[in-house]
Structure formats: C-alpha cells, structure tokens
Design an enzyme around this catalytic site. Structure first.
Site, PDB file in Angstrom:
ATOM      1  N   LYS A  86       0.860  -1.185   0.000  1.00 58.13           N
ATOM      2  CA  LYS A  86       0.000   0.000   0.000  1.00 58.13           C
ATOM      3  C   LYS A  86       0.899   1.238   0.000  1.00 58.13           C
ATOM      4  CE  LYS A  86      -3.787   2.091   2.723  1.00 58.13           C
ATOM      5  NZ  LYS A  86      -4.658   1.927   3.906  1.00 58.13           N
ATOM      6  N   SER A 164      -9.545   2.058   2.981  1.00 60.05           N
ATOM      7  CA  SER A 164      -8.657   2.783   2.109  1.00 60.05           C
ATOM      8  C   SER A 164      -7.670   1.899   1.343  1.00 60.05           C
ATOM      9  CB  SER A 164      -7.871   3.812   2.920  1.00 60.05           C
ATOM     10  OG  SER A 164      -7.113   3.180   3.923  1.00 60.05           O
ATOM     11  N   SER A 188      -9.769  -0.377   7.213  1.00 65.34           N
ATOM     12  CA  SER A 188      -9.239  -0.302   5.847  1.00 65.34           C
ATOM     13  C   SER A 188      -8.551  -1.556   5.321  1.00 65.34           C
ATOM     14  CB  SER A 188      -8.283   0.871   5.718  1.00 65.34           C
ATOM     15  OG  SER A 188      -9.023   2.052   5.586  1.00 65.34           O
TER      16      SER A 188
HETATM   17  N1  GLN Z   1     -13.128   4.274   6.473  1.00 63.92           N
HETATM   18  C1  GLN Z   1     -12.445   4.710   7.655  1.00 63.92           C
HETATM   19  C2  GLN Z   1     -12.060   6.166   7.512  1.00 63.92           C
HETATM   20  O1  GLN Z   1     -12.324   6.735   6.498  1.00 63.92           O
HETATM   21  C3  GLN Z   1     -11.267   3.830   7.937  1.00 63.92           C
HETATM   22  C4  GLN Z   1     -10.032   4.219   7.217  1.00 63.92           C
HETATM   23  C5  GLN Z   1      -8.859   3.361   7.586  1.00 63.92           C
HETATM   24  O2  GLN Z   1      -8.984   2.350   8.250  1.00 63.92           O
HETATM   25  N2  GLN Z   1      -7.692   3.806   7.180  1.00 63.92           N
HETATM   26  O3  GLN Z   1     -11.504   6.737   8.402  1.00 63.92           O
END
Ligand code: GLN
Length: 519
Positions: A86, A164, A188
């Site tokens: 990532k 994400s 994410s």
């Molecule tokens: N969807 C969550 C957010 O937007 C989680 C994001 C993540 O785990 N990096 O914060």
C-alpha cells in the site's frame, strides 16, 4: 508461463502457498513468477490497483531469490513471492505518495519496517498500491491519482473496491498478486477485503511496527496482510510482526509461529475439538448490535451461512452484546480526525510535501501549499479534528470521545468473558457504485456510517479478520465474515479462518475473467 498456471480449477499459483510449493519443487522460478505478475499488472492497469510499478527492481530481487534457492539458502515461504505495498508505507527507491498530491514524487530515504521485513524474508516487491489519500476513506475514491475498481464490477458499471486499502484488495482479487500489504485505522484492511472477496487481518495494535507508515491516526493505525487465504495472511503477518524499537507503541512480545499453529488439526481454544469437529467447544459470540436492521438482507444471509459452517465445525454460537457499537462512529470520527489534524500539520510546504509556487509571504506559503496539496476528504478531516481539539470544544468532544473509547474497550472485555471469538458482518452492504467527479464528495456521512462494524475493534486495539463468506444472493457480490479476538490472539483468528477455508470454497471464488492466473 509454465503450463500449470492455466489450471484455474485448483487455484494454482494464485496463492502464496501454491507459489511457494512451485518454487520449492523447482516447477517455477522467482523470475518467472515476477514476470507473470508484471504481465498481469500491465494487462489490468485499468483496474487502478497500482500507483507505481518497478519492474527492474522487482526482477533484480527475483533473480537474487533464485540465486539463494540455487545455493540452498532460500529463506522460507515468502522467498521469491511477488507482492506489493500500500502506498502508505514509505519505500526507498520507489515513490511514496500516501495517495496524495501532497507527496507526489516523494522519495523516502528509508523503507518502512514491514517493507524491510518482507524484503528480508525474500518477498519481491513489484510496486506501490493505490489507496484513499492518507488512508482516509472507505472507497478508494479519495485517491488523488485515480480510483481503483472492484474486479467484481459488471462491464461499464464500476463498483468501489472499498478502502482505504483498495488497491491492495483489487490486486489480490484480480489475481495480479497473491498477497499485498494494507493498513487499517478503522477498517481499511477488513472492509476492502470483504468487498473484494479476499482475506485480510488487522492484528492487535502494536503487533506490527508503524515505523515508516505515513501516519493517519497514530493510536489506531495498524499494518496487516491481504491475500486469498488465512494461511497466506499468516505467512505474511509472521514476517511483518514483532518489536521494533523505532516505534514507541510496538509491543515487545514474542511472535508465535502461526504457520505451525495452522498445521495443528484442532483449534487451541477448542476444549472438545476432534478431527471431525476441530472447533469443538470454541465459543463464538454474536453481538446483537451487528445483526440489526441496517444490514442488507443478502449480507445477513451470507454471514449466517458462514456461521452455520463454523457451527458444523463444532463452534458454539452464543448471543452477546456490545452495547456501545453505535457510539463507535461518533467516537472514531472525533478521535481519528483529531489525531490526523495533528499528524498532518507537518505537511506545510517547508518540512514536507508540496510547496506552492512563488508565495507572497510565509502565511501564503502555508495556506496555498496545503490548499493545493490536500484533497477534499483530507481537508474535511483536518477541519473536524482541529475543531474538536480547539479551546472550548475539547472537553465537549475530544475528552468525551476518549471516555467512550474506554467504555467500548470495557464492552469487549465483558463479552470475552462469555466467548472466545466474536463474529459478525464486516460491512453492512456489498460494494456500492463508484462515484466520480463532484459526486465523490456528495455524501461523506454515508461512508462513515458504513464503518460501524469495523470501528469497534479498531478503537479497542483488538485484532480483526475478514474472510470471504460467499456471494450475496441478490447482487452476486462478495460478502465478508468478520472474526474478532482478544488481544494478541491473531492465531485464533487465523486458525478459525483457515479451518473454515479448508471446508468451504468461498475464498477460491474469483470474479469473472480473473479466474486462475492470467499469464
Ligand atoms: N473508512 C475509515 C475512515 O475513512 C477507515 C479508514 C482506515 O482504516 N484507514 O476513516
């Protein structure tokens, strides 16, 4: 590539385990695997999984792996396996953008811990994977560069892969790579794994070092692997885990031998486990808050079917409650933006990041650099975070959220007095349509609400795993089952998921056109 790569029925060479066996038996080489992965990645560039591919560096690493194997010095199951990171992990020699214009073209002088450790284990990094900007989002629509597309989409009707870690999930689901790394702050890893039909684990907070991970919310951020199977996840997590003195929150704990645990026929937490019922006596708690009205019926049905399989394997399903579940959303969307606003203050055009052209003075340098460098979602989070930390609102929002976070932790500890694992859906819905242009920012709250089932484990710092639970009866799209465990019990999650995968074929389902190895 070699002839067996077309045998999609057995899923050959699409998993780390299969690739490792083919390498160990001399059926293929790391260079061949790497070339095949590079060819698939190029052929499916339109999926938007990657932000950067470095074929030359990958082939150099693959040749080194082949040389080690030829001299009897292969390093273990990951030696020669192509993977990618990532783009939230910094890498030496490849750009690290965190999905943001702010870091466009940024070259780190060092590798993130987990990147370093996977390379040390012999894995071959082929590039950097698309993600929501600074890992903020659950759709990958907030990447500053391009969206990533769920390979389960019907032609002409693109769906989100989740986020994400969207690129990380797409790369595995489309069989571009057997495994990738992701990060999970509020879901994410688990949510994109669920929406793309793969397996992913967020370990206990502190298990994997955060050194070299571009920080979003430091008290929540965790690295973890994404792959087709629990076995593959265990193999990667093994290499990624363990104390690192460069991360003050890294846990000084020994890392169990998870692959050895998976080789055990009976679950360590199953007091009445037998060969037929390896989960005999394992208590799986079902929080009533996870099975309510807001969950799509097809998601509920697939989740129930997976639970019935666990029951057939001997698990006892027990009703539990996690009463503060609904509060996880406001608590998370106060704490995470608060930490983000502080972490992102370093991107000022001086110390790090994009610098505006010819500013009139210092104030304009800061303002314009940040205005130009950050996307809408990131700006929204910075504003929310700054607001809840500001004088007069700190007590009302931030402090309250911290107290409620503690209560969410307590809820879990009360639940773990009644059960060994907790199970439920990962996301209340299957993958939704991908938005583009203005529509991306039309309804951020809708995506925040969809995080409800992943946020509790994040706030508590507990490990959580998402694994495929088949396809929704209406949409034909993947549904994930979430398993959560108490601190440092990743082995229990991996073992239960592995047993389920040995008795079901859900993890082998591939989107149309992506079955087997494309090369
Ligand atoms: N969807 C969550 C957010 O937007 C989680 C994001 C993540 O785990 N990096 O914060």
């Amino acid at each position: 590539m070699t002839s067996f790569s077309s045998d999609s029925s057995a899923g050959l060479l699409t998993s780390v385990q299969d690739q490792h066996q083919a390498l160990a038996s001399g059926q293929t080489s790391a260079v061949e695997l790497c070339q095949a992965a590079l060819a698939r990645i190029a052929a499916h560039d339109d999926l938007g999984a990657f932000l950067h591919v470095d074929a030359e560096a990958a082939l150099t690493a693959a040749r080194a792996s082949d040389a080690r194997r030829a001299s009897g010095a292969a390093r273990g199951v990951l030696d020669g396996i192509p993977l990618a990171h990532k783009d939230i992990f910094v890498t030496r020699g490849m750009p690290s953008t965190a999905g943001s214009k702010m870091l466009d073209g940024y070259l780190s002088p060092f590798d993130a811990s987990v990147v370093e450790r996977l390379a040390q284990a012999g894995a071959v990094s082929v590039g950097k994977l698309n993600c929501d900007e600074f890992a903020m989002g659950g759709s990958n629509e907030h990447s500053a560069f391009r969206p990533a597309i769920n390979p389960w989409s019907a032609p002409g009707q693109p769906l989100i892969p989740g986020g994400s870690s969207g690129g990380s999930a797409v790369a595995v689901a489309a069989r571009l790579l057997a495994a990738t790394t992701g990060t999970d702050t509020g879901g994410s890893i688990r949510q994109p794994a669920a929406l793309c039909g793969i397996t992913g684990i967020k370990p206990t907070y502190g298990r994997c070092p955060r050194w070299g991970m571009v920080a979003f919310a430091s008290s929540l951020d965790q690295a973890g692997p994404m792959a087709q199977t629990a076995w593959d996840c265990a193999a990667l997590l093994q290499a990624m885990s363990g104390f690192d003195e460069r991360d003050a929150t890294s846990a000084p704990l020994p890392v169990p031998d998870w692959l050895a645990e998976l080789a055990q026929p009976v679950h360590a937490l199953a007091p009445r486990g037998t060969a037929q019922q390896p989960l005999g006596g394992l208590r799986i708690g079902l929080p009533k808050e996870f099975f309510g009205d807001g969950v799509q019926p097809e998601v509920l049905a697939a989740t129930q079917a997976a639970l019935a399989e666990l029951q057939r394997l001997g698990a006892e399903l027990v009703d539990i409650a996690l009463p503060r579940t609904p509060l996880a959303i406001p608590v998370y969307y106060i704490i995470a933006p608060a930490e983000a606003s502080s972490n992102l203050s370093r991107f000022d055009g001086v110390r790090y990041g994009h610098r505006a052209d010819s500013p009139r003075d210092l104030a304009e340098l800061y303002t314009r650099s940040r205005t130009e460098g950050f996307g809408e979602e990131v700006k929204r989070r910075i504003m929310m975070g700054t607001y809840v930390l500001s004088h007069g609102y700190y007590d009302a929002y931030y402090l309250q959220a911290q107290k409620l976070r503690r209560m969410i932790v307590d809820d879990f500890q009360a639940a773990f007095a009644q059960c060994d694992l907790i199970a439920g859906p990962v996301s209340p819905t299957v993958a939704r349509a991908l938005h583009t242009g203005e529509a991306v920012d039309s309804d951020p709250l809708q995506d925040y609400l969809a995080d409800i089932f992943t946020l509790p484990a994040s706030l508590a710092g507990l490990p959580g795993l998402s694994l495929p639970a088949g396809l929704g009866a209406q949409s034909g799209l993947p549904v994930g089952l979430q398993l959560m465990a108490n601190y440092w019990q990743e082995g229990a999650l991996l073992h239960a998921a592995h047993l389920l995968q040995q008795h079901t074929g859900w993890h082998r389902l591939a989107p149309a056109g992506f079955e087997g190895s494309a090369a």
